[in-house]
Design a protein around this motif. Structure first.
Motif, PDB file in Angstrom:
ATOM      1  N   PRO A  80      40.302  66.871  47.274  1.00  0.00           N
ATOM      2  CA  PRO A  80      39.871  65.886  46.297  1.00  0.00           C
ATOM      3  C   PRO A  80      38.955  65.204  45.851  1.00  0.00           C
ATOM      4  CG  PRO A  80      41.148  65.384  48.399  1.00  0.00           C
ATOM      5  CD  PRO A  80      41.475  66.664  48.422  1.00  0.00           C
ATOM      6  N   LEU A  81      37.865  64.584  47.280  1.00  0.00           N
ATOM      7  CA  LEU A  81      37.442  64.071  47.112  1.00  0.00           C
ATOM      8  C   LEU A  81      35.759  65.177  47.055  1.00  0.00           C
ATOM      9  CD1 LEU A  81      35.314  61.380  47.669  1.00  0.00           C
ATOM     10  CD2 LEU A  81      35.329  61.911  49.901  1.00  0.00           C
ATOM     11  N   LEU A  82      34.933  65.212  45.804  1.00  0.00           N
ATOM     12  CA  LEU A  82      33.760  66.020  45.043  1.00  0.00           C
ATOM     13  C   LEU A  82      32.710  64.904  44.841  1.00  0.00           C
ATOM     14  CD1 LEU A  82      35.305  68.432  42.992  1.00  0.00           C
ATOM     15  CD2 LEU A  82      34.191  68.743  45.367  1.00  0.00           C
ATOM     16  N   TYR A  83      32.149  64.993  46.019  1.00  0.00           N
ATOM     17  CA  TYR A  83      31.800  65.192  46.720  1.00  0.00           C
ATOM     18  C   TYR A  83      31.438  64.156  48.111  1.00  0.00           C
ATOM     19  CZ  TYR A  83      31.244  69.092  45.796  1.00  0.00           C
ATOM     20  OH  TYR A  83      31.682  70.879  45.273  1.00  0.00           O
ATOM     21  N   PRO A  84      31.935  63.651  49.368  1.00  0.00           N
ATOM     22  CA  PRO A  84      32.086  62.971  50.457  1.00  0.00           C
ATOM     23  C   PRO A  84      30.329  62.385  50.471  1.00  0.00           C
ATOM     24  CG  PRO A  84      33.786  64.482  51.497  1.00  0.00           C
ATOM     25  CD  PRO A  84      32.449  64.791  49.990  1.00  0.00           C
ATOM     26  N   GLY A  85      30.129  61.401  50.622  1.00  0.00           N
ATOM     27  CA  GLY A  85      28.534  61.097  51.002  1.00  0.00           C
ATOM     28  C   GLY A  85      28.075  61.109  52.329  1.00  0.00           C
ATOM     29  N   LYS A  86      28.750  61.336  53.139  1.00  0.00           N
ATOM     30  CA  LYS A  86      28.689  61.959  54.573  1.00  0.00           C
ATOM     31  C   LYS A  86      29.966  62.142  55.283  1.00  0.00           C
ATOM     32  CE  LYS A  86      27.196  58.047  56.863  1.00  0.00           C
ATOM     33  NZ  LYS A  86      27.180  57.292  55.755  1.00  0.00           N
ATOM     34  N   ILE A  87      29.763  63.545  56.250  1.00  0.00           N
ATOM     35  CA  ILE A  87      31.059  64.007  56.735  1.00  0.00           C
ATOM     36  C   ILE A  87      30.612  63.773  58.673  1.00  0.00           C
ATOM     37  CG2 ILE A  87      32.691  66.098  57.416  1.00  0.00           C
ATOM     38  CD1 ILE A  87      31.945  67.245  54.193  1.00  0.00           C
ATOM     39  N   LEU A  88      30.858  63.325  59.473  1.00  0.00           N
ATOM     40  CA  LEU A  88      31.381  62.904  60.743  1.00  0.00           C
ATOM     41  C   LEU A  88      32.046  63.879  61.420  1.00  0.00           C
ATOM     42  CD1 LEU A  88      30.171  59.538  61.428  1.00  0.00           C
ATOM     43  CD2 LEU A  88      28.923  61.438  62.032  1.00  0.00           C
ATOM     44  N   CYS A  89      32.378  64.767  62.520  1.00  0.00           N
ATOM     45  CA  CYS A  89      33.099  65.255  63.052  1.00  0.00           C
ATOM     46  C   CYS A  89      32.941  64.713  64.480  1.00  0.00           C
ATOM     47  CB  CYS A  89      33.230  66.431  62.939  1.00  0.00           C
ATOM     48  SG  CYS A  89      32.845  67.324  61.088  1.00  0.00           S
ATOM     49  N   ALA A  90      34.318  64.463  65.222  1.00  0.00           N
ATOM     50  CA  ALA A  90      34.093  64.208  66.361  1.00  0.00           C
ATOM     51  C   ALA A  90      34.619  65.089  66.927  1.00  0.00           C
ATOM     52  CB  ALA A  90      35.435  62.855  66.803  1.00  0.00           C
ATOM     53  N   GLY A  91      33.855  65.579  68.227  1.00  0.00           N
ATOM     54  CA  GLY A  91      33.880  66.748  68.972  1.00  0.00           C
ATOM     55  C   GLY A  91      35.190  66.579  70.230  1.00  0.00           C
ATOM     56  N   ALA A  92      35.425  67.520  70.570  1.00  0.00           N
ATOM     57  CA  ALA A  92      36.678  67.617  71.900  1.00  0.00           C
ATOM     58  C   ALA A  92      37.320  66.211  71.835  1.00  0.00           C
ATOM     59  CB  ALA A  92      35.541  67.619  73.024  1.00  0.00           C
ATOM     60  N   ASN A  93      37.595  65.861  71.411  1.00  0.00           N
ATOM     61  CA  ASN A  93      38.740  64.551  71.225  1.00  0.00           C
ATOM     62  C   ASN A  93      40.414  64.244  71.315  1.00  0.00           C
ATOM     63  OD1 ASN A  93      38.549  61.513  71.187  1.00  0.00           O
ATOM     64  ND2 ASN A  93      39.938  61.452  68.981  1.00  0.00           N
ATOM     65  N   TYR A  94      41.080  65.950  72.188  1.00  0.00           N
ATOM     66  CA  TYR A  94      41.671  65.691  72.654  1.00  0.00           C
ATOM     67  C   TYR A  94      41.850  66.258  73.545  1.00  0.00           C
ATOM     68  CZ  TYR A  94      44.450  65.178  67.697  1.00  0.00           C
ATOM     69  OH  TYR A  94      45.071  64.381  66.310  1.00  0.00           O
ATOM     70  N   PHE A  95      43.323  66.103  74.826  1.00  0.00           N
ATOM     71  CA  PHE A  95      43.351  65.866  76.210  1.00  0.00           C
ATOM     72  C   PHE A  95      43.544  67.493  76.114  1.00  0.00           C
ATOM     73  CE2 PHE A  95      43.609  60.723  76.595  1.00  0.00           C
ATOM     74  CZ  PHE A  95      42.600  61.315  77.951  1.00  0.00           C
ATOM     75  N   ASP A  96      44.618  67.696  75.077  1.00  0.00           N
ATOM     76  CA  ASP A  96      45.082  69.730  75.509  1.00  0.00           C
ATOM     77  C   ASP A  96      44.334  70.201  75.273  1.00  0.00           C
ATOM     78  OD1 ASP A  96      45.370  68.672  72.315  1.00  0.00           O
ATOM     79  OD2 ASP A  96      47.472  69.735  72.793  1.00  0.00           O
ATOM     80  N   HIS A  97      43.011  69.741  74.045  1.00  0.00           N
ATOM     81  CA  HIS A  97      42.184  70.738  73.605  1.00  0.00           C
ATOM     82  C   HIS A  97      41.376  70.537  74.439  1.00  0.00           C
ATOM     83  CE1 HIS A  97      39.171  73.092  71.332  1.00  0.00           C
ATOM     84  NE2 HIS A  97      38.338  72.054  70.751  1.00  0.00           N
ATOM     85  N   LEU A  98      40.254  69.965  75.515  1.00  0.00           N
ATOM     86  CA  LEU A  98      39.895  69.912  76.288  1.00  0.00           C
ATOM     87  C   LEU A  98      40.429  71.093  77.954  1.00  0.00           C
ATOM     88  CD1 LEU A  98      38.256  65.907  77.528  1.00  0.00           C
ATOM     89  CD2 LEU A  98      37.002  67.974  76.812  1.00  0.00           C
ATOM     90  N   ALA A  99      41.579  70.573  78.227  1.00  0.00           N
ATOM     91  CA  ALA A  99      42.067  71.196  79.317  1.00  0.00           C
ATOM     92  C   ALA A  99      42.184  72.903  78.703  1.00  0.00           C
ATOM     93  CB  ALA A  99      43.447  70.999  79.414  1.00  0.00           C
ATOM     94  N   GLU A 100      42.027  73.427  77.265  1.00  0.00           N
ATOM     95  CA  GLU A 100      41.863  75.109  76.766  1.00  0.00           C
ATOM     96  C   GLU A 100      40.902  75.850  77.040  1.00  0.00           C
ATOM     97  OE1 GLU A 100      43.371  75.742  72.945  1.00  0.00           O
ATOM     98  OE2 GLU A 100      42.587  74.191  72.433  1.00  0.00           O
ATOM     99  N   MET A 101      39.774  74.501  76.807  1.00  0.00           N
ATOM    100  CA  MET A 101      38.899  74.716  76.646  1.00  0.00           C
ATOM    101  C   MET A 101      37.557  74.538  78.223  1.00  0.00           C
ATOM    102  SD  MET A 101      37.524  75.205  73.685  1.00  0.00           S
ATOM    103  CE  MET A 101      36.476  75.130  73.261  1.00  0.00           C
ATOM    104  N   GLY A 102      38.561  74.331  79.232  1.00  0.00           N
ATOM    105  CA  GLY A 102      38.391  74.423  80.641  1.00  0.00           C
ATOM    106  C   GLY A 102      38.108  73.643  81.411  1.00  0.00           C
TER     107      GLY A 102
END
Length: 302
Positions: A80-102
């Protein structure tokens, strides 16, 4: 989508992108719809963010006066947006995802919010056969994420005021080359660019919904299917750092400009813990409550 709220879509029409207002599954050309209510010269979704406050008012008015003559049919939905100015991504930001990653039992006070970036013009794609396996990877993985679009410049904003800077939300999938992310032979042991910044690895869509459609981004559902098998089924209640905290933290690192996109993390259910990875021909369906479903088919490397 609610019948009382517009959404924004970019369709492919005769091989070209056409920005549209969506209502009840029908699409109306953006430019004439806005011109009808006094906002002329806007023919892309990106152009709306030059003055989002004015654009939002015009969109509300245009939504009430959509003309059947502006209705169109596209072959598929682009990002829908062509194109963003920049794309930031938060890493490892869910408790259950941290759990599955060790990291089971992780506590918020022991975590530090961190970000990585994706290249907007090269990484962003829409639905369909659009995502290509990064060259050389044998561990191509998926992560459904709630993405937000900044509508008002944010620099060193407070957590309390952070959400007022959000214009809209959409569905995103953070595809990554897990094996390229690791760099044990280097001093830092990780290579975020090689693992996360690959071409076509940030599909967005199927639409942008206004922030009003998600009054509480901390309580919505996220799901992802691989070839019709449900892999991820979480809620944003499990975020370690809230959407507001993410915006506030990012705004202390850099200015967030209108039209920038922030991906806010993924729940458990990614491929790497079970060593299940993507291959050409796989279909990935990502869905977020009150936003919609984004479907892509994995293509060979190019």
């Amino acid at each position: 989508m609610s019948n009382n709220l517009w959404s924004l879509v970019t369709l492919e029409v005769d091989g070209k992108p056409v920005a549209c207002i969506e209502r009840d599954g029908a699409f109306y050309r953006l430019a004439p719809s806005l011109a009808r209510v006094g906002l002329a010269g806007i023919d892309t979704v990106a152009a709306l963010f030059g003055d989002w406050a004015r654009a939002r008012t015009a969109l509300d008015a245009a939504f009430q006066k959509l003309d059947p003559a502006d209705k169109i049919v596209g072959t598929r939905r682009l990002a829908p947006l062509l194109y963003p100015g920049k794309i930031l991504c938060a890493g490892a930001n869910y408790f259950d995802h941290l759990a599955e990653m060790g990291m089971p039992g992780a506590k918020k006070e022991d975590q530090r919010l961190f970000f990585f970036m994706k290249p907007p013009r090269n990484a962003v794609v829409g639905e369909g056969p659009t995502v290509h396996v990064p060259i050389g990877t044998k561990a191509f993985d998926w992560e459904v994420e709630l993405a937000l679009v900044i509508g008002k410049t944010a620099r060193n904003v407070s957590v309390e005021n952070a959400l007022s800077h959000v214009a809209a939300y959409t569905v995103s999938v953070d595809f990554s080359a897990r094996d390229h992310n690791r760099a044990p032979e280097t001093f830092y042991k990780l290579d975020w660019v090689a693992g996360k910044a690959n071409d076509t690895c940030c599909p967005l869509g199927p639409r942008l919904v206004p922030a009003a459609a998600i009054p509480d981004p901390q309580n919505i559902g996220l799901k992802l299917w691989l070839n019709d098998e449900l892999k991820q089924n979480g809620r944003s209640t499990d975020m370690i750092f809230t959407v507001a905290e993410q915006i506030a933290t990012a705004s202390r690192i850099m200015t967030l400009d209108p039209g920038d996109v922030l991906l806010t993390g993924t729940p458990a259910g990614v491929g790497v813990p079970k060593q299940t990875f993507l291959k050409p021909g796989d279909r990935v369906d990502a869905e977020i409550e009150n936003v919609g479903r984004l479907s892509v088919t994995i293509q060979p490397s190019r």
